[in-house]
Design an enzyme around this catalytic site. Sequence first.
Site, PDB file in Angstrom:
ATOM      1  N   LYS B  67       0.998  -1.347  -0.092  1.00  0.00           N
ATOM      2  CA  LYS B  67       0.197   0.054  -0.197  1.00  0.00           C
ATOM      3  C   LYS B  67       0.876   1.305  -0.026  1.00  0.00           C
ATOM      4  O   LYS B  67       1.892   1.364   0.694  1.00  0.00           O
ATOM      5  CB  LYS B  67      -0.864  -0.007   1.152  1.00  0.00           C
ATOM      6  CG  LYS B  67      -1.997   1.017   1.283  1.00  0.00           C
ATOM      7  CD  LYS B  67      -2.720   1.017   2.582  1.00  0.00           C
ATOM      8  CE  LYS B  67      -3.953   2.130   2.601  1.00  0.00           C
ATOM      9  NZ  LYS B  67      -4.860   1.945   3.672  1.00  0.00           N
ATOM     10  N   SER B 142      -9.833   2.100   2.465  1.00  0.00           N
ATOM     11  CA  SER B 142      -8.696   2.998   1.712  1.00  0.00           C
ATOM     12  C   SER B 142      -7.872   1.896   0.949  1.00  0.00           C
ATOM     13  O   SER B 142      -7.114   2.341   0.089  1.00  0.00           O
ATOM     14  CB  SER B 142      -8.189   3.786   2.483  1.00  0.00           C
ATOM     15  OG  SER B 142      -7.400   3.305   3.562  1.00  0.00           O
ATOM     16  N   SER B 167     -10.046  -0.288   6.532  1.00  0.00           N
ATOM     17  CA  SER B 167      -9.502  -0.093   5.559  1.00  0.00           C
ATOM     18  C   SER B 167      -8.777  -1.237   4.802  1.00  0.00           C
ATOM     19  O   SER B 167      -8.380  -1.140   3.746  1.00  0.00           O
ATOM     20  CB  SER B 167      -8.622   0.940   5.448  1.00  0.00           C
ATOM     21  OG  SER B 167      -8.972   2.368   5.507  1.00  0.00           O
TER      22      SER B 167
END
Lengths: 96, 463
Positions: B67, B142, B167
């Site tokens: 990420k 997210s 997330s």
Amino acid sequence: MLDYWKIDGELIKRVADNARLKLTEEEIEKFTIQLKDVLQAFKSLDEVDTNDVKPSFHPQKISDVYREDKSEKFSWEPLANTKHKEGKYFKGPRIV
Amino acid sequence: MKLEKISVKEFLLRTKVGDLDLEDFSAHVIENSRSIQKKYNPFITLKDKIQAPQKKGKLFGLPISVKDNICTKGMQTTAGSKILEGYIPPFSATCVDNIMNEGGVILGKTAMDEFGFGTFSINCAYGIPKNPLDTDRSCGGSSGGASCITAAADFPHIALAESTGGSISCPAAFTGTVGLTPTYGLVSRWGLIDYANSLDKIGCIGKSVYDVALLLSVIAGNDPRDSTSLNVPKEDYTKFLKKDIKGMKIGVPEEYFEGVDEKITKVVWDAIKKLEDLGATYEEISLPHTKYSLPAYYIIAVSEASTNLAKYCGMRYGLHLQLQGNFDEYFSTVRSNGFGEEAKRRIILGTFARMAGYRDAYYLKALKVRTKVIEDFKKAFKQFDVLAAPTMPIVAPRFDEIEKLSPIEVYMMDILTVAPNLAGIPMISVPAGKVGGLPVGLHLMSDYLQEGKILQIANAFCL
């Protein structure tokens, strides 16, 4: 909690200045409406009796961790990501 | 080389004995990833070539996506924000080092809502990832890019993701993948670009429960560079996948079904009944502070975020403008140009909640309500091994539906994931079934450091 009708453009502008954000008139107008909405919904927190309740700054108890107090050299170049430098210093904007 | 359907487990068995040409494999992975990138946009940065593994280890040759809020040495790291465009970290996060020390190889950096500010991965400065199951729909946020590449990849791969308020679980639920969020402090946050320090947790998204258990075994562990890192011994979490679940007690919190789509409720109840058939017992319970966890979470998260984001001012890294005006004018101009709309909204909310005169009513009140939420869980875990609920109240929404939502309506979507995140307990989302062809997540939560229990039940459920 603050009554939602007391939230106006002036307050949003004051908060934005504190946070070093320049908002457009359009953004101030939009954020005023949205912040009112959000804080109105969040007023439900007032329903929870928190007398004698301690705040949880972390999910679990965290103890302080100390390292040995000795100086270390950077193992990497601190100025590698800046475009504003002079010699071995960061160059910033005017202070006054 | 046929790599379709090869699992991470099989891949690692083959690389261990040298029964796989890693160069050929890497070329295939890059080619496949490029084609996925064109279709679904999961990456902010995709490598041109995968480097050879540093060492032989538990992840020898396995591609890992990271990420984009997790620092990777020498590779752009933006946290999905324009204000960090061009930032090349001079170091890697501890978890990335751990992965490379076990022979894992970095594939690229995955798309995300700016700094993690979002539920649908639409607040992205570098393009929105699309759900591989239906490109008109969100892949959740997210960690949207992480779930997107996991769902789309035909090659063995695991994604390193991160959760502040849901997330990892949300994108896993929306894409039919497995998302594991560990106990707060189990994985070092050193090298993670902070959203909210008391909530952020690095975890993983994979195609199977084995995949996330394996990656957790590599990234978990004490790190002196993170003062909130827990001092617990390293464990092999895959060992929990062998046990059956006879006698395990499951609590089903009634509040977690309020306002949930009826069809989703049915899928989740069917899943709970399946766990009963496998030997577990369940009982309905109440977690009375659930509805207050949402405002408490948002107030704490944006308060912490607004202080964390104070450091972005166009001096040391990321977006720079021409040095003009005094420091106030320069910093404000850089920040107003670099932050997206949701980041600005959260900075305003967080700064407000911490301002003199409002701090006690908002920030401090939220922290006290957090204590009540934690107490709810503590009480429940005295009686139950695991709690089971739907992960999200809806299936992956279409982008045109998301556009119509106001900020508070978007925040409300996190109602089922914020409470366990506030409490810092471990959770896993596994695919439980489908509604209208779209995946539904079963959310399993356990007490602090009881990752083994949720992995055990999740694995038994998925077998």
